[in-house]
Design an enzyme around this catalytic site. Structure first.
Site, mmCIF file in Angstrom:
data_model
loop_
_atom_site.group_PDB
_atom_site.id
_atom_site.type_symbol
_atom_site.label_atom_id
_atom_site.label_comp_id
_atom_site.label_asym_id
_atom_site.label_seq_id
_atom_site.Cartn_x
_atom_site.Cartn_y
_atom_site.Cartn_z
ATOM 1 N N HIS A 11 0.828 -1.214 0.000
ATOM 2 C CA HIS A 11 0.000 0.000 0.000
ATOM 3 C C HIS A 11 0.865 1.269 0.000
ATOM 4 O O HIS A 11 2.057 1.237 0.342
ATOM 5 C CB HIS A 11 -0.921 0.015 1.233
ATOM 6 C CG HIS A 11 -0.177 0.052 2.539
ATOM 7 N ND1 HIS A 11 0.348 1.219 3.077
ATOM 8 C CD2 HIS A 11 0.144 -0.934 3.411
ATOM 9 C CE1 HIS A 11 0.955 0.950 4.207
ATOM 10 N NE2 HIS A 11 0.849 -0.349 4.441
ATOM 11 N N GLU A 89 -2.333 -6.842 7.402
ATOM 12 C CA GLU A 89 -1.024 -6.741 8.035
ATOM 13 C C GLU A 89 -0.958 -7.633 9.272
ATOM 14 O O GLU A 89 -1.991 -8.045 9.818
ATOM 15 C CB GLU A 89 -0.763 -5.272 8.428
ATOM 16 C CG GLU A 89 0.584 -4.990 9.083
ATOM 17 C CD GLU A 89 1.784 -5.401 8.253
ATOM 18 O OE1 GLU A 89 1.939 -6.620 8.000
ATOM 19 O OE2 GLU A 89 2.572 -4.518 7.843
#
Length: 270
Positions: A11, A89
């Site tokens: 990202h 994550e």
């Protein structure tokens, strides 16, 4: 042989990335102005690549990044994104929202080092690895099932158009053609998958490719680079090969790791 391409992008930058604050899963921070620029730059870089499947973590920073990438696409702007929590994550428990320096201090107090140290309420490295393996296994099953269905519906080998779109910007070359005793070239790619995820998760997944699946590397890449965390919107490309007799694990070929060519000229916004 059945082959597909897997492009994995981290990202874009968030304010907490810049300030070195742990986000994990519990701090759902949006992209910063720089992060949006990075996502757009990645999208421009990939705008002619024909993706067949797109997956993303369901956290805000990855959702905004994948949207920024697809908005710039000339060929798959309307492709449906599948948001998958298995791509999130690593969970850092009580360390989420705290400075990276605090996490390191917690690890030191416990007599351990990052990233092996697991904060209370966080995921172990093995748990993150199993999450990545689970996603990859399900992805491979999906691609093989679709390839088998398409084979039954149509005659002939897969088109080379997916590979051609990748070869315009990635150093495929020899990396993309597995060694074979026959004179025939490797078959075309049956799918081209885009995944948008997170730094620690990607590091874990790529380590699984290297250690468990014996991923082959281009000569320009050192194994130690697999131990690094991707920069924001770093782009990595792998070719996944399945021999006939699909019970066998796939072979994985790394084409490039953490490519940042698209970030030239993208300046940090203060």
């Amino acid at each position: 042989m059945t082959r597909f391409a897997l492009t994995v992008v981290r990202h874009g930058e968030t304010r907490f990335n810049k300030e070195k604050i742990i986000q994990g899963q519990g701090v759902d921070e949006p992209l910063s102005e720089t992060g949006f620029k990075q996502a757009a730059a990645a999208g421009i870089f990939l705008n002619n690549v024909k993706f067949t499947h797109v997956f993303s973590s369901d956290l805000m920073r990855t959702k905004q990044t994948v949207r920024g990438i697809l908005e710039k696409s000339k060929v798959c702007k309307d492709l449906t994104v599948k948001y998958d929590p298995r791509l999130r994550e690593r969970k850092y428990g009580v360390a989420e929202g705290k400075a990276l320096s605090e996490l390191r201090a917690m690890a030191k107090a416990a007599g351990e080092e990052c990233p092996v140290f697991t904060p209370p309420g966080g995921e172990t490295l093995d748990q993150v690895k199993m999450r990545g393996k689970d996603f990859f296994d399900i992805l491979c099953q999906l691609i093989l099932r679709e390839a088998s269905q398409n084979e039954q519906c149509s005659q002939g080998a897969p088109s080379n158009s997916l590979e051609t779109s990748l070869a315009e910007i990635f150093p495929l070359g020899k990396t993309c053609a597995p060694e074979s005793n026959s004179d025939s070239a490797a078959p075309g790619l049956v799918a081209n998958v885009l995944v948008v995820s997170h730094g620690a998760y990607m590091k874990s997944l790529f380590n699984y490719f290297l250690t468990d699946l014996k991923c082959s590397l281009p000569t320009t890449l050192n194994k130690s680079e697999f131990m690094l965390v991707s920069p924001n919107t770093g782009i990595s490309l792998f070719i996944i090969n399945f021999e006939e007799g699909r019970e066998v694990k796939p072979t994985v070929q790394c084409v490039c790791m953490y490519l940042q060519d698209h970030l030239n000229g993208v300046t940090d916004t203060h």
